[in-house]
Design a protein around this motif. Structure first.
Motif, PDB file in Angstrom:
ATOM      1  N   CYS A  78     -43.264  -7.690   5.709  1.00  0.00           N
ATOM      2  CA  CYS A  78     -41.929  -7.364   6.226  1.00  0.00           C
ATOM      3  C   CYS A  78     -41.935  -7.425   7.752  1.00  0.00           C
ATOM      4  O   CYS A  78     -42.715  -6.731   8.393  1.00  0.00           O
ATOM      5  CB  CYS A  78     -41.519  -5.960   5.767  1.00  0.00           C
ATOM      6  SG  CYS A  78     -39.979  -5.395   6.535  1.00  0.00           S
TER       7      CYS A  78
ATOM      8  N   PHE B  12     -34.040  -3.542  -1.576  1.00  0.00           N
ATOM      9  CA  PHE B  12     -33.970  -3.187  -0.146  1.00  0.00           C
ATOM     10  C   PHE B  12     -32.642  -3.637   0.459  1.00  0.00           C
ATOM     11  O   PHE B  12     -32.044  -2.942   1.270  1.00  0.00           O
ATOM     12  CB  PHE B  12     -35.185  -3.743   0.611  1.00  0.00           C
ATOM     13  CG  PHE B  12     -36.365  -2.810   0.522  1.00  0.00           C
ATOM     14  CD1 PHE B  12     -36.994  -2.574  -0.696  1.00  0.00           C
ATOM     15  CD2 PHE B  12     -36.829  -2.118   1.633  1.00  0.00           C
ATOM     16  CE1 PHE B  12     -38.059  -1.674  -0.800  1.00  0.00           C
ATOM     17  CE2 PHE B  12     -37.889  -1.223   1.543  1.00  0.00           C
ATOM     18  CZ  PHE B  12     -38.508  -1.002   0.325  1.00  0.00           C
TER      19      PHE B  12
ATOM     20  N   GLY C 273     -36.137 -11.486   2.491  1.00  0.00           N
ATOM     21  CA  GLY C 273     -36.740 -11.740   1.192  1.00  0.00           C
ATOM     22  C   GLY C 273     -38.250 -11.894   1.201  1.00  0.00           C
ATOM     23  O   GLY C 273     -38.860 -12.165   0.163  1.00  0.00           O
TER      24      GLY C 273
ATOM     25  N   ALA D 116     -32.809  -8.721   5.438  1.00  0.00           N
ATOM     26  CA  ALA D 116     -32.608  -9.425   4.174  1.00  0.00           C
ATOM     27  C   ALA D 116     -33.259 -10.804   4.128  1.00  0.00           C
ATOM     28  O   ALA D 116     -32.654 -11.771   3.688  1.00  0.00           O
ATOM     29  CB  ALA D 116     -31.113  -9.530   3.858  1.00  0.00           C
TER      30      ALA D 116
ATOM     31  N   ARG E 278     -40.466   3.977   2.510  1.00  0.00           N
ATOM     32  CA  ARG E 278     -40.268   2.787   3.335  1.00  0.00           C
ATOM     33  C   ARG E 278     -38.769   2.540   3.530  1.00  0.00           C
ATOM     34  O   ARG E 278     -38.320   2.191   4.608  1.00  0.00           O
ATOM     35  CB  ARG E 278     -40.953   1.575   2.682  1.00  0.00           C
ATOM     36  CG  ARG E 278     -41.150   0.413   3.644  1.00  0.00           C
ATOM     37  CD  ARG E 278     -42.125  -0.617   3.111  1.00  0.00           C
ATOM     38  NE  ARG E 278     -41.499  -1.657   2.322  1.00  0.00           N
ATOM     39  CZ  ARG E 278     -40.917  -2.750   2.840  1.00  0.00           C
ATOM     40  NH1 ARG E 278     -40.883  -2.934   4.134  1.00  0.00           N
ATOM     41  NH2 ARG E 278     -40.384  -3.663   2.047  1.00  0.00           N
TER      42      ARG E 278
HETATM   43  S1  SF4 Z   1     -35.866  -8.326   2.996  1.00  0.00           S
HETATM   44 FE1  SF4 Z   1     -35.840  -6.480   4.309  1.00  0.00          FE
HETATM   45  S2  SF4 Z   1     -37.475  -5.180   3.458  1.00  0.00           S
HETATM   46 FE2  SF4 Z   1     -37.817  -7.257   2.634  1.00  0.00          FE
HETATM   47  S3  SF4 Z   1     -39.275  -8.218   4.073  1.00  0.00           S
HETATM   48 FE3  SF4 Z   1     -37.193  -8.783   4.789  1.00  0.00          FE
HETATM   49  S4  SF4 Z   1     -36.634  -7.204   6.307  1.00  0.00           S
HETATM   50 FE4  SF4 Z   1     -38.405  -6.409   5.125  1.00  0.00          FE
END
Ligand code: SF4
Ligand code: SF4
Ligand code: FES
Lengths: 141, 372
Positions: free
Chosen positions: B262, B335, B319, B317, B307
């Motif tokens: 992340c 998330f 992914g 977002a 988290r």
């Molecule tokens: S979608 Fe959100 S929680 Fe998942 S890796 Fe990307 S920033 Fe992090």
């Protein structure tokens, strides 16, 4: 124990205000329910949300955070930051259907022993009505 | 600022055209460094690479449809401790750009001397899919360019997060943006910041007016938002209540891969990997006594909930969490759902504006009165 549900409550209380209010309520012989397990913290702003999850996951039916009134935090803005954190926590509980009404934030100053005792009564009754929390019942968390 | 220019590219070879454009920028602005997706020597994958050699830059694939890691995390590795003494061009996808802004706010990236370039992204494939295509000798890059980038078609094999991405174009914080959508044919270049404008001014590019680029981007965005609303509803149903949440994460092995990939989870000393989680037998005895049994590993749901409270307000977002999960848990969807709701409380959009403060580091005295 019988059938009557006795809520298990955890309180994170600021050392400078709500914890002192709890002491004052005690020394003034004010009655309040024994359900609350108080944890003394240095500031409402020092309560990491992880510890609130921990309390719920370990079986708390309700969690209350007590801090200094806005403007009175010994570390200037800990309580304002705590308020935002609690708001986020509450929002997540709501989104995930985890019963956000089990979380309270209250400002109780060191001199408000009576307010402390009344708030604890209110919170205990409030959680009693909601019944036991499901969060701590699942053993595979 | 906000001016648009034309980028002439011979044929459909966008990767080469953009690479030449980068070289032109570097030559005219005396820049020696660029971070750009590059074909690795084994020729079966593309990674963001810090390049200085013009010769190696020949293997640049700026718009390769793959996102093995977030370039933002890599830029943080380069500029966290101090600003770069030399200029660096950084070519990245829009989601990586948003992560760069968040990491800048968290003081994990120093923007000085970085020139950020982004483009209209039509999504990336899963790394595995892309690697297999390259290994099998398939020219997946050219196909993607002609079908997806230049014709705006959405490929069914791209990552789920990409299919739902509403901010797939360079934001106002890309110093330079490259556009394919709503350009009235051809490729356009936008300068969005003073830095970008100054950099482009040395190139002698031809100006170009476009009629309805913003409207066209908005239309795709809106469609994806509708799509997300549907997914959102499903995920909400799947995760409602503690028992459903446990079911959702029933394949979780507590590996923390989702966190390590992340871009927003930058903490060097992560709470979840701290000695707080080194337990004694007494802890286990206590839990077993209280709950009757303890699933091992324990604290997996605790980890995800924790988290979420720590970083969902900045989740962009991308992914990458889902990509990283060895057991294909839909981490990103959950998330994203929580991010939506927590960000809405403070009308905060990560990666939108450098001036917008991260909700958890700031406050207003006069707010949230209903809480206490
Ligand atoms: S979608 Fe959100 S929680 Fe998942 S890796 Fe990307 S920033 Fe992090
Ligand atoms: S990557 Fe998957 S298995 Fe690993 S901790 Fe995250 S959700 Fe669990
Ligand atoms: S010192 Fe009491 S809330 Fe900060």
């Amino acid at each position: 124990m019988g059938d009557k549900f006795e809520p298990k409550l955890v309180g994170f209380f600021c050392n400078w205000c709500t914890s002192s209010a709890a002491d004052l309520a005690g020394t003034s012989r004010m009655q309040y329910p024994p359900n609350i397990r108080p944890i003394r913290v240095m500031c409402s702003g020092s309560v990491d949300t992880a510890y609130i999850w921990r309390a719920f996951l370990e079986g708390a039916d309700g969690v209350i955070i007590g801090g200094c009134h806005p403007g009175d935090c010994h570390y200037v803005s800990g309580n304002y930051k705590a308020r935002r954190r609690i708001k986020i926590f509450e929002t997540i509980m709501k989104t995930l259907g985890l019963d956000e009404k089990r979380l309270w934030l209250r400002w109780i100053s060191a001199s408000e022993g009576k307010k402390f005792a009344e708030t604890m009564k209110e919170f205990t009754e409030h959680i009693r009505k909601l019944g036991p929390s499901k969060i701590g019942k699942n053993w595979s968390v | 600022m906000g001016e648009r220019f034309q980028l002439k590219i011979a044929g459909d070879d966008l990767n080469k055209g953009i690479k030449d454009f980068l070289i032109q920028i570097m030559d005219k602005n005396k820049i020696n460094n660029v971070v750009v997706p590059l074909l690795i020597p084994s020729k079966n994958n593309v990674f963001p690479t810090f390049v200085r050699s013009k010769e190696l830059l020949e293997d640049a694939k700026p718009v390769a449809p793959v996102l093995p890691i977030s370039t933002a995390t890599m830029v943080s590795k380069i500029t966290k401790l101090s600003p770069s003494p030399e200029k660096i061009l950084v070519f990245l996808k829009p989601c990586e750009l948003r992560a760069v802004l968040e990491l800048t706010k968290f003081k994990q990236i120093t923007l000085d001397n970085l020139i950020l370039i982004s483009y209209d992204c039509m999504g990336a494939y899963k790394t595995e899919f892309y690697e297999e295509a390259l290994s099998g000798g398939k020219d997946i890059d050219s196909e993607y360019v002609s079908k997806n980038l230049l014709k705006g078609e959405q490929d069914e094999n791209i990552r789920d997060a990409c299919k739902l991405c509403e901010n797939f174009f360079p934001t106002a914080f890309a110093d330079i943006g490259i556009g394919f959508i709503g350009t009235d044919g051809g490729v356009i270049i936008e300068s969005n910041t003073e830095k970008g404008e100054e950099t482009l001014s040395k190139l002698g590019l031809e100006k170009k007016e476009v009629k309805d680029r913003d409207g066209k981007l908005e239309k795709i965005s809106r469609k994806r938002k509708e799509e997300w609303e549907k997914v959102r509803k499903d995920i909400k149903g799947e995760t409602e209540g503690i028992d459903n949440l446990v079911k959702y994460f029933s394949k979780c092995i507590d590996c923390h891969n989702c966190m390590s990939q992340c871009p927003i989870c930058f903490c060097r000393e992560c709470f979840w990997e701290s000695p707080t989680f080194e337990f004694t037998p007494l802890n286990f005895l206590g839990w077993a006594k209280k709950r009757g049994a303890v699933k091992l590993p324990t604290d997996t749901i605790f980890f995800h909930l924790g988290r979420l409270t720590h970083m969902a307000t900045s989740c962009i977002a991308c992914g990458l969490c889902s990509d990283a999960c060895p057991n294909d848990i839909k981490v990103y969807e959950l998330f994203h759902l929580v991010a939506d709701d927590t960000q809405a409380v403070f009308d905060y959009k990560p990666g939108r504006d450098l001036e917008e403060e991260v909700p958890l580091v700031t406050f207003k005295e006069d707010e949230l009165k209903e809480l206490g």
